[in-house]
Each structure stands twice: as C-alpha cells, then as structure tokens.
Design an enzyme around this catalytic site. Structure first.
Site, short mmCIF file in Angstrom:
data_model
loop_
_atom_site.label_atom_id
_atom_site.label_comp_id
_atom_site.label_asym_id
_atom_site.label_seq_id
_atom_site.Cartn_x
_atom_site.Cartn_y
_atom_site.Cartn_z
N SER A 25 11.59 39.74 -32.01
CA SER A 25 11.69 38.63 -31.06
C SER A 25 10.61 37.62 -31.43
O SER A 25 10.55 37.16 -32.57
CB SER A 25 11.54 39.15 -29.62
OG SER A 25 11.68 38.10 -28.69
N HIS A 52 16.01 37.78 -31.22
CA HIS A 52 16.29 36.99 -30.03
C HIS A 52 16.31 35.52 -30.45
O HIS A 52 15.27 34.95 -30.80
CB HIS A 52 15.21 37.21 -28.97
CG HIS A 52 15.21 38.59 -28.41
ND1 HIS A 52 14.29 38.99 -27.47
CD2 HIS A 52 15.99 39.66 -28.64
CE1 HIS A 52 14.52 40.26 -27.15
NE2 HIS A 52 15.55 40.68 -27.86
N ASP A 144 12.69 45.41 -25.68
CA ASP A 144 13.97 45.54 -26.35
C ASP A 144 13.78 46.32 -27.66
O ASP A 144 12.87 46.02 -28.43
CB ASP A 144 14.57 44.16 -26.64
CG ASP A 144 16.04 44.22 -27.04
OD1 ASP A 144 16.65 45.29 -26.88
OD2 ASP A 144 16.55 43.19 -27.51
#
Length: 223
Positions: A25, A52, A144
């Site tokens: 991310s 992301h 995540d």
C-alpha cells in the site's frame, strides 16, 4: 469480500511452478522496485503485484516497474493465463482472484465497504495454488494481507514480510508479524534470493526446514 468473489468456486491449478503474490500500500512503489530489480531472469516463478491504487485514476505502475526489470511486466486483463518468469500488475479500481491457473478481475467494492484487495487475492492464491503459493507483504498502513498470509500458510505455502526498518510504512508487515503468520522477514531486495533458494530446495525433492532458516518472529525487534 464481495459476494461474487466469495461464493465463486475456485479451481485448483495444475501449474507446478511457484506463484508469488506481493501486496503493498503506502510506500509500496519503492519496495516493488527494489524487489523486482533483484529477480533473476529465469527464476521459474510468476509474480503478481497487488497495490492499493486510487480507483479514480488509471495506473501507470506497470510502465514504472518495467524500467527496473527485464522480465515482462503487464497489467492484468480478465482471464489472463499465469506464466512463469512474468510479472502481473493489478489494474486500478479492480479486485483480483486466482482460479485454475488464470487471474480473474471483478469490480472494486463500493466506498461504503472496506476494500481488502490483498487479503482477497492471497486467499484465492492459497486455495488454488496450495503449497506453490507464496505471499509477500510489503510497505503499507493498516492490516491488509495478514489474513491472506494466514490462508497461504494454512494451505502449505510460504510467507514473507518486509523488514520493518526498510519499510516506509510498517503497519502491514507489523500486523502480519504480530499475527504469527510470517515465515521470513527480509528487505525487498533480499526476498528474491530467498525465493530462489527455497525453489531450488523444493526441486531437489527436499522440504525446506523452516525452523532452521527462518527468522524467529517473536524475537524480532519491534519499533
């Protein structure tokens, strides 16, 4: 996970080469570049990158990463076949799952729901590729990837997290380490070498003795 992804039956792949899922991310671009630059030309593995991304903008990630590696880098299209010694990039505004040696795209969840694209992909990777699945969590905030790494370990695969001192944002790797779902903790540029070593060990028919070579996660210094 969206209903479409969760309810759809995943078909186990007959591919016998390792498939490496790499999630990141915030701060992920630099980590991706360092990792990809260290991948040899004939590793015999496929690499699938999930980051992301801003859903409102087209991604140029594939173009940026192609500059640091001689391996083919391509943005994923629906039903693309996974081939060894290739690098695949998730497009923006999509979720990704694996089934039967191919990659499937679906629409990103609405803003009202929490999007966990790395967990979704890693979980499908574990189910489809079993012991040939490898999960890598790089720089990022929040958690995540943690549940996805657990799924990979539960199906006999191998898991990595970025060394905390080398991560621009250590939230995601720290979450995975704290959950005890990480086999190896390494900086991005050292991960391909370990992957190659593990793959060569598996090719000889010997099982890697993780307890002899992995980092002891509980003793790893925390920030």
């Amino acid at each position: 996970m969206s209903t479409a992804n969760k309810d759809k039956i995943k078909i186990r792949s007959s591919n016998l080469f390792p498939v490496v899922g790499i999630g990141a991310s915030a701060g992920g671009l630099d980590a991706f570049k360092k990792l990809l630059k260290a991948i040899p030309e004939n590793s015999g593995m496929a690499y699938i990158l999930v980051q992301h991304l801003d859903p409102a903008h087209e991604s140029i990630l594939a173009d940026l990463l192609q500059r640091v590696t001689t391996l083919p880098v391509q943005e994923i299209t629906d039903n693309i076949q996974v081939v060894a010694d290739h690098i695949y990039i998730i497009p923006s505004n999509k979720l990704l799952t694996a089934t039967d040696g191919v990659l499937k795209l679906s629409d990103r969840l609405p803003k009202s729901q929490r999007n966990m694209p790395i967990d979704i992909f890693f979980s499908s990777l574990a189910e489809v590729h079993q012991s040939h699945a490898i999960g890598v969590v790089l720089s990022g905030t929040a958690n995540d990837g943690t549940l996805g790494l657990k799924a990979i370990k539960d199906h006999g695969g191998i898991t990595f997290a970025q060394e905390l001192q080398s991560a621009a944002y250590d939230g995601m790797p720290q979450s995975a380490i704290d959950a005890n779902v990480v086999d190896y903790i390494l900086s991005p540029e050292k991960i391909p070498g370990k992957l190659l070593s593990l793959n060569n060990t598996l090719k000889t028919g010997c099982s890697p003795e993780l307890n002899d070579v992995q980092f002891i996660v509980h003793d790893y210094p925390r920030r």
